[in-house]
Design an enzyme around this catalytic site. Structure first.
Site, PDB file in Angstrom:
ATOM      1  N   SER A 196       0.942  -1.111   0.114  1.00 44.36           N
ATOM      2  CA  SER A 196       0.382   0.219   0.171  1.00 44.36           C
ATOM      3  C   SER A 196       1.320   1.345   0.046  1.00 44.36           C
ATOM      4  O   SER A 196       1.839   1.473  -0.898  1.00 44.36           O
ATOM      5  CB  SER A 196      -1.070  -0.361   1.085  1.00 44.36           C
ATOM      6  OG  SER A 196      -2.075   0.702   1.788  1.00 44.36           O
ATOM      7  N   ASP A 242      -9.794  -4.492  -4.927  1.00 46.76           N
ATOM      8  CA  ASP A 242      -9.201  -3.281  -4.519  1.00 46.76           C
ATOM      9  C   ASP A 242     -10.280  -2.477  -4.172  1.00 46.76           C
ATOM     10  O   ASP A 242     -10.279  -1.768  -5.251  1.00 46.76           O
ATOM     11  CB  ASP A 242      -7.974  -3.731  -4.511  1.00 46.76           C
ATOM     12  CG  ASP A 242      -6.996  -3.008  -3.491  1.00 46.76           C
ATOM     13  OD1 ASP A 242      -7.797  -2.286  -3.059  1.00 46.76           O
ATOM     14  OD2 ASP A 242      -5.790  -3.273  -3.501  1.00 46.76           O
ATOM     15  N   HIS A 260      -7.877  -5.090  -0.111  1.00 48.75           N
ATOM     16  CA  HIS A 260      -6.680  -4.405  -0.239  1.00 48.75           C
ATOM     17  C   HIS A 260      -5.640  -5.028   0.715  1.00 48.75           C
ATOM     18  O   HIS A 260      -4.451  -4.330   0.361  1.00 48.75           O
ATOM     19  CB  HIS A 260      -7.506  -2.766   0.065  1.00 48.75           C
ATOM     20  CG  HIS A 260      -6.159  -1.925   0.232  1.00 48.75           C
ATOM     21  ND1 HIS A 260      -5.440  -1.746  -1.496  1.00 48.75           N
ATOM     22  CD2 HIS A 260      -5.269  -0.797   1.239  1.00 48.75           C
ATOM     23  CE1 HIS A 260      -4.197  -0.816  -0.661  1.00 48.75           C
ATOM     24  NE2 HIS A 260      -4.733  -0.145   0.943  1.00 48.75           N
TER      25      HIS A 260
END
Length: 271
Positions: free
Chosen positions: A96, A218, A247
């Site tokens: 991320s 996602d 995610h």
């Protein structure tokens, strides 16, 4: 123990001779998010684990709101960690926002990174002209308002959306726990920094090979974002879209994700 080690709860595990791997977690989690991956690495690599500043296990007194108002503050932390450990070169796996943080750090010190494995990465979350990031400004304003008004309630709603599952799933419960461990004012500040960030202009400056990996579905990163990264990064890159959802696939779908990550860690891009 040095201040960098203490501040980031730095851990080095494994005695492997194949080099150093750095695992960097994303927003709302901590180093425990890698628990399914680490056992597969320790025989072959030295594995560096740490908590980004502001994460639940870190000391909130160390969180400098002005330093971490931009992602560059986190990139400087990463470089300090590598310096502290005297790492000359590493394979960097960033999830991320930490994928982007690693990319930023690699611009000033490409020699420290043999490759970047970017999991669920986005250079910009907001939609723009000719760019689809997945969010409109009003979406983010609502998110920030909900975080500020009742953080615990927001965590309960955000966790299943982000992970992709119901509240009963182990992965959702785990993400809820680490999310709720963050001090609410810090969580809001970090979320604002991440979701309002735009590093698209930096992508051509990233020359280290990049392995872009993401879920088919996602909430935070549409698949077209991975193609955007692939097209605009300055060095060699490859994209793999996994048949996973959410995610945090390393937490929710380890059976799918761990073999993919290991393959990208162990094999370079065929040029």
């Amino acid at each position: 123990m040095g201040i960098v080690e203490e501040a980031h709860n730095l851990r080095v595990v494994g005695e492997g001779k194949r080099g150093v791997i750095v695992l960097a977690h994303g927003f709302g989690t901590d180093q425990s998010v890698w628990k399914h991956l680490v056992p597969h690495l320790v025989a072959d690599y030295r594995v560096v684990l740490f908590d980004t500043m502001g994460a639940g296990p870190t000391n909130p007194d160390y969180f400098d709101f002005s330093r971490y108002a931009t992602l560059e503050g986190y990139a400087l932390d990463l470089l300090a960690i590598l310096q502290e450990l005297r790492v000359a070169s590493c394979i960097y796996v960033g999830h991320s926002v930490s994928a982007v943080i690693g990319a930023i750090a690699s611009i000033s010190r490409p020699d420290l990174f043999s490759k970047l494995v970017l999991l669920s990465a986005s250079p910009r979350y907001l939609n723009d002209v000719d760019y689809y990031g997945g969010f409109e400004q009003e979406d983010l304003d609502e998110l920030f308002e909900a975080m500020g008004s009742n953080y615990k309630a927001w965590c309960s709603g955000f966790a299943p959306l982000c992970v992709g599952g119901d509240m009963e799933s182990v992965a959702v419960q785990e993400f809820s726990r680490t999310l709720f461990n963050i001090r609410p004012d810090i969580a809001l500040s970090v979320a604002q920094t991440i979701f309002q960030s735009d590093v698209r202009s930096l992508l051509p400056l990233v020359t280290v090979p990049c392995h872009i990996v993401q879920s088919t579905k996602d909430l935070a990163v549409p698949v077209v974002v991975s193609e955007y990264l692939h097209k605009h990064l300055g060095g060699d890159s490859i994209v793999e879209v996994m048949p996973s959802e959410g995610h945090l696939p390393q937490l929710s779908s380890p059976d799918i994700v761990i073999p993919v990550l290991l393959r990208h860690i162990q094999h370079d891009i065929a040029v």
